[in-house]
Scaffold this motif. Structure first.
Motif, PDB file in Angstrom:
ATOM      1  N   ILE A 196    -103.358 -24.918-106.416  1.00  0.00           N
ATOM      2  CA  ILE A 196    -103.853 -26.256-106.070  1.00  0.00           C
ATOM      3  C   ILE A 196    -105.346 -26.216-105.763  1.00  0.00           C
ATOM      4  O   ILE A 196    -106.109 -27.081-106.199  1.00  0.00           O
ATOM      5  CB  ILE A 196    -103.046 -26.837-104.892  1.00  0.00           C
ATOM      6  CG1 ILE A 196    -101.635 -27.184-105.362  1.00  0.00           C
ATOM      7  CG2 ILE A 196    -103.724 -28.070-104.305  1.00  0.00           C
ATOM      8  CD1 ILE A 196    -100.680 -27.563-104.256  1.00  0.00           C
ATOM      9  N   PHE A 197    -105.791 -25.203-105.045  1.00  0.00           N
ATOM     10  CA  PHE A 197    -107.224 -25.059-104.744  1.00  0.00           C
ATOM     11  C   PHE A 197    -108.025 -24.875-106.035  1.00  0.00           C
ATOM     12  O   PHE A 197    -109.085 -25.489-106.207  1.00  0.00           O
ATOM     13  CB  PHE A 197    -107.455 -23.883-103.797  1.00  0.00           C
ATOM     14  CG  PHE A 197    -108.902 -23.639-103.502  1.00  0.00           C
ATOM     15  CD1 PHE A 197    -109.610 -24.500-102.689  1.00  0.00           C
ATOM     16  CD2 PHE A 197    -109.569 -22.557-104.062  1.00  0.00           C
ATOM     17  CE1 PHE A 197    -110.952 -24.301-102.427  1.00  0.00           C
ATOM     18  CE2 PHE A 197    -110.906 -22.341-103.799  1.00  0.00           C
ATOM     19  CZ  PHE A 197    -111.603 -23.211-102.982  1.00  0.00           C
ATOM     20  N   LEU A 198    -107.527 -24.071-106.948  1.00  0.00           N
ATOM     21  CA  LEU A 198    -108.219 -23.840-108.210  1.00  0.00           C
ATOM     22  C   LEU A 198    -108.316 -25.128-109.030  1.00  0.00           C
ATOM     23  O   LEU A 198    -109.375 -25.442-109.588  1.00  0.00           O
ATOM     24  CB  LEU A 198    -107.498 -22.763-109.015  1.00  0.00           C
ATOM     25  CG  LEU A 198    -108.112 -22.395-110.353  1.00  0.00           C
ATOM     26  CD1 LEU A 198    -109.490 -21.784-110.148  1.00  0.00           C
ATOM     27  CD2 LEU A 198    -107.219 -21.429-111.094  1.00  0.00           C
ATOM     28  N   LEU A 199    -107.252 -25.911-109.078  1.00  0.00           N
ATOM     29  CA  LEU A 199    -107.287 -27.181-109.805  1.00  0.00           C
ATOM     30  C   LEU A 199    -108.213 -28.194-109.130  1.00  0.00           C
ATOM     31  O   LEU A 199    -108.862 -28.998-109.800  1.00  0.00           O
ATOM     32  CB  LEU A 199    -105.883 -27.732-109.966  1.00  0.00           C
ATOM     33  CG  LEU A 199    -105.024 -26.948-110.961  1.00  0.00           C
ATOM     34  CD1 LEU A 199    -103.586 -27.426-110.921  1.00  0.00           C
ATOM     35  CD2 LEU A 199    -105.583 -27.057-112.358  1.00  0.00           C
ATOM     36  N   PHE A 200    -108.294 -28.154-107.816  1.00  0.00           N
ATOM     37  CA  PHE A 200    -109.247 -29.013-107.107  1.00  0.00           C
ATOM     38  C   PHE A 200    -110.681 -28.642-107.485  1.00  0.00           C
ATOM     39  O   PHE A 200    -111.517 -29.521-107.730  1.00  0.00           O
ATOM     40  CB  PHE A 200    -109.051 -28.896-105.595  1.00  0.00           C
ATOM     41  CG  PHE A 200    -110.056 -29.697-104.817  1.00  0.00           C
ATOM     42  CD1 PHE A 200    -109.934 -31.071-104.710  1.00  0.00           C
ATOM     43  CD2 PHE A 200    -111.138 -29.069-104.221  1.00  0.00           C
ATOM     44  CE1 PHE A 200    -110.869 -31.816-104.006  1.00  0.00           C
ATOM     45  CE2 PHE A 200    -112.082 -29.801-103.525  1.00  0.00           C
ATOM     46  CZ  PHE A 200    -111.956 -31.183-103.409  1.00  0.00           C
ATOM     47  N   VAL A 201    -110.976 -27.357-107.561  1.00  0.00           N
ATOM     48  CA  VAL A 201    -112.319 -26.906-107.950  1.00  0.00           C
ATOM     49  C   VAL A 201    -112.632 -27.345-109.379  1.00  0.00           C
ATOM     50  O   VAL A 201    -113.743 -27.799-109.672  1.00  0.00           O
ATOM     51  CB  VAL A 201    -112.449 -25.371-107.782  1.00  0.00           C
ATOM     52  CG1 VAL A 201    -113.711 -24.849-108.420  1.00  0.00           C
ATOM     53  CG2 VAL A 201    -112.407 -25.004-106.313  1.00  0.00           C
ATOM     54  N   VAL A 202    -111.652 -27.249-110.274  1.00  0.00           N
ATOM     55  CA  VAL A 202    -111.859 -27.679-111.659  1.00  0.00           C
ATOM     56  C   VAL A 202    -112.142 -29.182-111.713  1.00  0.00           C
ATOM     57  O   VAL A 202    -113.045 -29.631-112.418  1.00  0.00           O
ATOM     58  CB  VAL A 202    -110.633 -27.310-112.531  1.00  0.00           C
ATOM     59  CG1 VAL A 202    -110.688 -28.001-113.882  1.00  0.00           C
ATOM     60  CG2 VAL A 202    -110.539 -25.807-112.702  1.00  0.00           C
ATOM     61  N   GLY A 252    -104.769 -34.936-106.510  1.00  0.00           N
ATOM     62  CA  GLY A 252    -105.646 -35.664-105.609  1.00  0.00           C
ATOM     63  C   GLY A 252    -106.738 -36.449-106.295  1.00  0.00           C
ATOM     64  O   GLY A 252    -107.542 -37.096-105.630  1.00  0.00           O
ATOM     65  N   PHE A 253    -106.800 -36.418-107.617  1.00  0.00           N
ATOM     66  CA  PHE A 253    -107.822 -37.153-108.352  1.00  0.00           C
ATOM     67  C   PHE A 253    -107.188 -38.346-109.050  1.00  0.00           C
ATOM     68  O   PHE A 253    -106.053 -38.278-109.514  1.00  0.00           O
ATOM     69  CB  PHE A 253    -108.491 -36.260-109.401  1.00  0.00           C
ATOM     70  CG  PHE A 253    -109.291 -35.144-108.816  1.00  0.00           C
ATOM     71  CD1 PHE A 253    -110.569 -35.366-108.344  1.00  0.00           C
ATOM     72  CD2 PHE A 253    -108.764 -33.873-108.714  1.00  0.00           C
ATOM     73  CE1 PHE A 253    -111.312 -34.346-107.787  1.00  0.00           C
ATOM     74  CE2 PHE A 253    -109.493 -32.840-108.164  1.00  0.00           C
ATOM     75  CZ  PHE A 253    -110.770 -33.077-107.702  1.00  0.00           C
ATOM     76  N   ALA A 254    -107.939 -39.425-109.149  1.00  0.00           N
ATOM     77  CA  ALA A 254    -107.486 -40.584-109.917  1.00  0.00           C
ATOM     78  C   ALA A 254    -107.520 -40.213-111.401  1.00  0.00           C
ATOM     79  O   ALA A 254    -108.238 -39.296-111.794  1.00  0.00           O
ATOM     80  CB  ALA A 254    -108.401 -41.769-109.643  1.00  0.00           C
ATOM     81  N   PRO A 255    -106.764 -40.922-112.251  1.00  0.00           N
ATOM     82  CA  PRO A 255    -106.773 -40.591-113.679  1.00  0.00           C
ATOM     83  C   PRO A 255    -108.137 -40.799-114.335  1.00  0.00           C
ATOM     84  O   PRO A 255    -108.450 -40.177-115.330  1.00  0.00           O
ATOM     85  CB  PRO A 255    -105.743 -41.527-114.286  1.00  0.00           C
ATOM     86  CG  PRO A 255    -105.029 -42.166-113.169  1.00  0.00           C
ATOM     87  CD  PRO A 255    -105.800 -41.948-111.923  1.00  0.00           C
ATOM     88  N   ALA A 301    -106.423 -34.744-116.731  1.00  0.00           N
ATOM     89  CA  ALA A 301    -105.972 -33.347-116.700  1.00  0.00           C
ATOM     90  C   ALA A 301    -105.721 -32.860-115.277  1.00  0.00           C
ATOM     91  O   ALA A 301    -104.906 -31.968-115.057  1.00  0.00           O
ATOM     92  CB  ALA A 301    -106.988 -32.450-117.395  1.00  0.00           C
ATOM     93  N   VAL A 302    -106.400 -33.434-114.297  1.00  0.00           N
ATOM     94  CA  VAL A 302    -106.237 -33.004-112.899  1.00  0.00           C
ATOM     95  C   VAL A 302    -105.831 -34.161-111.998  1.00  0.00           C
ATOM     96  O   VAL A 302    -105.966 -34.070-110.780  1.00  0.00           O
ATOM     97  CB  VAL A 302    -107.539 -32.344-112.364  1.00  0.00           C
ATOM     98  CG1 VAL A 302    -107.796 -31.023-113.044  1.00  0.00           C
ATOM     99  CG2 VAL A 302    -108.721 -33.266-112.521  1.00  0.00           C
TER     100      VAL A 302
END
Length: 133
Positions: A24-30, A111-114, A106-107
């Protein structure tokens, strides 16, 4: 080598518990990196569009040149370019605003909007050594 029986397998349990958190942390960074990259691209497109408009002879061709300069952006539905000349005379300036809807699908589950709407404005003085019509 004295091992306590209670420590057996604890490393595997820690790895199983921490792996989803690290993912989850890695996807947040991306996702955050994608937002920063998109903002930089939009800022650059606004700067390039304003410069392209500033060397044109009239507002009509300047608006077309600004729109053409911003076409390289990867936006949902294409970039939105608006331009005003303040005033359109030697010594004046041109203001170009570029808006873009950035795709974050993609993310989006992390926690990100589309998608996110971003814009940037650039003001450039009109080229003084050209004839205005």
């Amino acid at each position: 080598m004295n091992r306590v029986n209670g420590d057996r397998g604890s490393m595997a349990v820690e790895a199983v518990l921490l792996a989803p958190v690290m993912l989850i942390f890695l996807l947040f960074v991306v996702g955050a990196a994608r937002i920063v990259e998109a903002k930089g691209e939009i800022d650059g497109a606004a700067r390039d569009a304003a410069r392209a408009a500033s060397v044109q002879r009239d507002q009509g061709s300047a608006a077309a040149a600004a729109a053409q300069a911003a076409q390289g952006l990867d936006c949902v539905g294409g970039p939105n370019v608006s331009m005003t000349g303040i005033p359109w005379a030697p010594g004046g300036s041109v203001r170009v605003t570029v808006g873009c809807t950035v795709d974050l699908s993609a993310v989006s589950g992390f926690g990100f909007a589309p998608s996110i709407n971003m814009s940037s404005t650039s003001v450039v003085p009109l080229e003084q050594f050209r004839r205005i019509q």
